[in-house]
Design a protein around this motif. Structure first.
Motif, PDB file in Angstrom:
ATOM      1  N   ARG A   6      11.616   0.129  -4.679  1.00 27.86           N
ATOM      2  CA  ARG A   6      11.226  -0.681  -3.531  1.00 27.86           C
ATOM      3  C   ARG A   6      11.532  -2.146  -3.845  1.00 27.86           C
ATOM      4  NH1 ARG A   6       7.227   1.994  -0.136  1.00 27.86           N
ATOM      5  NH2 ARG A   6       6.853   4.069  -0.944  1.00 27.86           N
ATOM      6  N   GLU A   7      12.080  -2.820  -2.869  1.00 32.00           N
ATOM      7  CA  GLU A   7      12.359  -4.237  -3.055  1.00 32.00           C
ATOM      8  C   GLU A   7      11.039  -4.996  -3.138  1.00 32.00           C
ATOM      9  OE1 GLU A   7      15.140  -5.685  -3.510  1.00 32.00           O
ATOM     10  OE2 GLU A   7      16.468  -3.981  -3.175  1.00 32.00           O
ATOM     11  N   PRO A   8      10.715  -5.618  -4.281  1.00 34.32           N
ATOM     12  CA  PRO A   8       9.408  -6.241  -4.428  1.00 34.32           C
ATOM     13  C   PRO A   8       9.196  -7.434  -3.513  1.00 34.32           C
ATOM     14  CG  PRO A   8      10.822  -6.770  -6.291  1.00 34.32           C
ATOM     15  CD  PRO A   8      11.536  -5.732  -5.500  1.00 34.32           C
ATOM     16  N   HIS A   9      10.304  -8.052  -3.071  1.00 34.86           N
ATOM     17  CA  HIS A   9      10.169  -9.249  -2.252  1.00 34.86           C
ATOM     18  C   HIS A   9      10.138  -8.917  -0.760  1.00 34.86           C
ATOM     19  CE1 HIS A   9      14.469  -8.375  -2.494  1.00 34.86           C
ATOM     20  NE2 HIS A   9      14.573  -8.932  -1.311  1.00 34.86           N
ATOM     21  N   LEU A  10      10.416  -7.681  -0.395  1.00 33.51           N
ATOM     22  CA  LEU A  10      10.506  -7.319   1.017  1.00 33.51           C
ATOM     23  C   LEU A  10       9.186  -6.683   1.454  1.00 33.51           C
ATOM     24  CD1 LEU A  10      12.334  -7.211   3.489  1.00 33.51           C
ATOM     25  CD2 LEU A  10      13.090  -4.941   2.748  1.00 33.51           C
ATOM     26  N   VAL A  11       8.427  -7.399   2.266  1.00 34.89           N
ATOM     27  CA  VAL A  11       7.114  -6.932   2.710  1.00 34.89           C
ATOM     28  C   VAL A  11       7.087  -6.919   4.233  1.00 34.89           C
ATOM     29  CG1 VAL A  11       4.633  -7.390   2.724  1.00 34.89           C
ATOM     30  CG2 VAL A  11       5.970  -7.822   0.652  1.00 34.89           C
ATOM     31  N   HIS A  12       6.681  -5.776   4.779  1.00 37.37           N
ATOM     32  CA  HIS A  12       6.514  -5.641   6.225  1.00 37.37           C
ATOM     33  C   HIS A  12       5.019  -5.592   6.539  1.00 37.37           C
ATOM     34  CE1 HIS A  12      10.809  -4.605   6.919  1.00 37.37           C
ATOM     35  NE2 HIS A  12      10.710  -4.122   5.689  1.00 37.37           N
ATOM     36  N   ALA A  85      -1.957  -0.903  -0.517  1.00 35.12           N
ATOM     37  CA  ALA A  85      -1.484  -0.057  -1.617  1.00 35.12           C
ATOM     38  C   ALA A  85       0.047   0.025  -1.574  1.00 35.12           C
ATOM     39  CB  ALA A  85      -2.088   1.339  -1.520  1.00 35.12           C
ATOM     40  N   PRO A  86       0.706  -0.133  -2.714  1.00 32.21           N
ATOM     41  CA  PRO A  86       2.179  -0.201  -2.698  1.00 32.21           C
ATOM     42  C   PRO A  86       2.859   1.081  -2.230  1.00 32.21           C
ATOM     43  CG  PRO A  86       1.340  -0.104  -4.953  1.00 32.21           C
ATOM     44  CD  PRO A  86       0.165  -0.340  -4.064  1.00 32.21           C
ATOM     45  N   ASP A  87       2.184   2.227  -2.316  1.00 30.40           N
ATOM     46  CA  ASP A  87       2.810   3.491  -1.930  1.00 30.40           C
ATOM     47  C   ASP A  87       2.231   4.078  -0.649  1.00 30.40           C
ATOM     48  OD1 ASP A  87       0.320   4.019  -2.904  1.00 30.40           O
ATOM     49  OD2 ASP A  87       0.918   5.722  -4.155  1.00 30.40           O
ATOM     50  N   ARG A  88       1.610   3.236   0.181  1.00 23.65           N
ATOM     51  CA  ARG A  88       0.967   3.771   1.389  1.00 23.65           C
ATOM     52  C   ARG A  88       1.981   4.182   2.457  1.00 23.65           C
ATOM     53  NH1 ARG A  88       0.540   0.645   5.646  1.00 23.65           N
ATOM     54  NH2 ARG A  88      -1.146   1.980   6.390  1.00 23.65           N
ATOM     55  N   ASP A  89       3.209   3.721   2.348  1.00 22.56           N
ATOM     56  CA  ASP A  89       4.266   4.101   3.281  1.00 22.56           C
ATOM     57  C   ASP A  89       5.400   4.723   2.472  1.00 22.56           C
ATOM     58  OD1 ASP A  89       6.691   3.906   4.985  1.00 22.56           O
ATOM     59  OD2 ASP A  89       5.363   2.827   6.351  1.00 22.56           O
ATOM     60  N   LEU A 134      -4.044  13.300   9.576  1.00 19.71           N
ATOM     61  CA  LEU A 134      -3.321  12.125  10.055  1.00 19.71           C
ATOM     62  C   LEU A 134      -2.231  11.704   9.078  1.00 19.71           C
ATOM     63  CD1 LEU A 134      -6.312   9.954  11.321  1.00 19.71           C
ATOM     64  CD2 LEU A 134      -4.928  11.587  12.604  1.00 19.71           C
ATOM     65  N   ALA A 135      -1.204  11.040   9.623  1.00 14.10           N
ATOM     66  CA  ALA A 135      -0.102  10.529   8.812  1.00 14.10           C
ATOM     67  C   ALA A 135      -0.556   9.311   8.000  1.00 14.10           C
ATOM     68  CB  ALA A 135       1.066  10.151   9.724  1.00 14.10           C
ATOM     69  N   PHE A 136       0.273   8.965   7.023  1.00 14.29           N
ATOM     70  CA  PHE A 136       0.030   7.799   6.168  1.00 14.29           C
ATOM     71  C   PHE A 136      -1.382   7.882   5.561  1.00 14.29           C
ATOM     72  CE2 PHE A 136       3.060   6.435   9.490  1.00 14.29           C
ATOM     73  CZ  PHE A 136       4.149   6.116   8.702  1.00 14.29           C
ATOM     74  N   ASP A 137      -2.062   6.731   5.497  1.00 10.06           N
ATOM     75  CA  ASP A 137      -3.452   6.681   5.037  1.00 10.06           C
ATOM     76  C   ASP A 137      -4.401   6.480   6.220  1.00 10.06           C
ATOM     77  OD1 ASP A 137      -2.588   4.157   5.649  1.00 10.06           O
ATOM     78  OD2 ASP A 137      -3.318   3.195   3.820  1.00 10.06           O
ATOM     79  N   HIS A 138      -4.012   7.011   7.383  1.00 10.27           N
ATOM     80  CA  HIS A 138      -4.757   6.715   8.597  1.00 10.27           C
ATOM     81  C   HIS A 138      -6.136   7.364   8.635  1.00 10.27           C
ATOM     82  CE1 HIS A 138      -1.091   5.286  11.168  1.00 10.27           C
ATOM     83  NE2 HIS A 138      -1.257   4.612  10.044  1.00 10.27           N
ATOM     84  N   ARG A 139      -6.338   8.444   7.874  1.00  9.02           N
ATOM     85  CA  ARG A 139      -7.684   9.009   7.828  1.00  9.02           C
ATOM     86  C   ARG A 139      -8.650   8.013   7.191  1.00  9.02           C
ATOM     87  NH1 ARG A 139     -11.358  11.287   4.674  1.00  9.02           N
ATOM     88  NH2 ARG A 139     -12.698  12.946   5.529  1.00  9.02           N
ATOM     89  N   ARG A 140      -8.226   7.367   6.119  1.00  8.79           N
ATOM     90  CA  ARG A 140      -9.085   6.360   5.482  1.00  8.79           C
ATOM     91  C   ARG A 140      -9.327   5.184   6.423  1.00  8.79           C
ATOM     92  NH1 ARG A 140      -7.577   2.341   0.440  1.00  8.79           N
ATOM     93  NH2 ARG A 140      -9.599   1.302   0.350  1.00  8.79           N
ATOM     94  N   ILE A 141      -8.287   4.744   7.113  1.00  9.72           N
ATOM     95  CA  ILE A 141      -8.432   3.637   8.056  1.00  9.72           C
ATOM     96  C   ILE A 141      -9.426   4.009   9.156  1.00  9.72           C
ATOM     97  CG2 ILE A 141      -7.209   2.256   9.787  1.00  9.72           C
ATOM     98  CD1 ILE A 141      -4.725   2.447   7.981  1.00  9.72           C
ATOM     99  N   LEU A 142      -9.315   5.243   9.662  1.00 10.81           N
ATOM    100  CA  LEU A 142     -10.244   5.715  10.683  1.00 10.81           C
ATOM    101  C   LEU A 142     -11.669   5.750  10.143  1.00 10.81           C
ATOM    102  CD1 LEU A 142     -11.048   7.055  13.372  1.00 10.81           C
ATOM    103  CD2 LEU A 142     -10.281   9.243  12.404  1.00 10.81           C
TER     104      LEU A 142
END
Length: 243
Positions: A6-12, A85-89, A134-142
């Protein structure tokens, strides 16, 4: 070194929405069926990427409208927390999201748009029970947003945002019972909400038809409950219904 890095400088940056309403006596969350990879066809919370000069709240409002067809004018909308978290996506990029809690009364069946194939209301209790629902970490977000709502019902007048503009004390009590998954003593609840300055304002009107008329109230100017509302232990493992 082999493999993708993963590009460390590229953050979305994204905004994800936990939209709660009570439908037919059940606490429900709005979910969309993903129309794109990753997690094509999986259920997820509505959300999307920050664009141009948008604020995160602008993004949340836009995604709510684009993915569901719902407008935000009557919503309670607040920021909950950031997930980094760096691996959430699973895509080859770093994605940080800010979650928002949105609440409104008895919302209609939504219509999907943009990258969502379908949108529907799902019982919170049933969704939280299944770890991979749920996809991603959306259960935790919910889970975090629902707990925020439950806690705020103790200390603030947020419960009125689940109600229509005019409501009875019984309808307000049912909000607490539904969100908390408890039974509340009617007399104690009535005394608490009436004795809290600025919580409710009598409209001078009463319900018509279907049994004994009940007094109608609207939300008052108060925002805090002092002392707070007592929150009993839940009756089941996951308040919200739809087990």
């Amino acid at each position: 070194m082999s493999g993708h890095r993963r590009e460390p400088h590229l953050v979305h940056v994204t905004a994800d929405l936990v939209i709660l309403t009570i439908r037919h006596g059940v606490l429900c969350v709005l979910l969309v069926e993903r129309g794109n990879e990753p997690f094509l066809g999986r259920l997820a919370l509505p959300g999307g990427f920050l664009r141009g000069a948008e604020t995160l709240e602008d993004t949340a409002v836009r995604e709510l409208r684009e993915e569901t067809g719902l407008e935000t004018g009557d919503f309670h909308l607040e920021q909950v927390r950031v997930y980094s978290a760096p691996d959430r996506d699973p895509r080859d990029r770093r994605v940080i999201t800010c979650s928002y809690l949105a609440i409104a009364p008895d919302l209609p069946v939504p219509r999907p748009g943009s990258d969502a194939r379908a949108a529907s209301w799902s019982p919170v209790g049933r969704t939280l029970v299944h770890a991979d629902a749920l996809a991603f970490d959306h259960r935790r977000i919910l889970a975090d947003a629902v707990e925020r709502a439950r806690t705020k019902l103790q200390h603030t007048t947020l419960a009125t945002r689940f109600c229509p503009p005019e409501f009875t004390i019984s309808e307000l009590r049912e909000v607490y019972e539904t969100v908390w998954g408890v039974d509340l003593d009617r007399s104690n609840f009535h005394r608490k909400v009436i004795d809290t300055p600025g919580f409710l304002i009598p409209t001078g009107r009463r319900t018509v038809g279907g049994g004994r008329p009940a007094a109608l109230y609207r939300a008052g100017p108060a925002t805090a409950l002092v002392p707070p509302m007592h929150r009993p232990s839940p009756l089941g493992p996951e308040p919200g219904g739809g087990a």
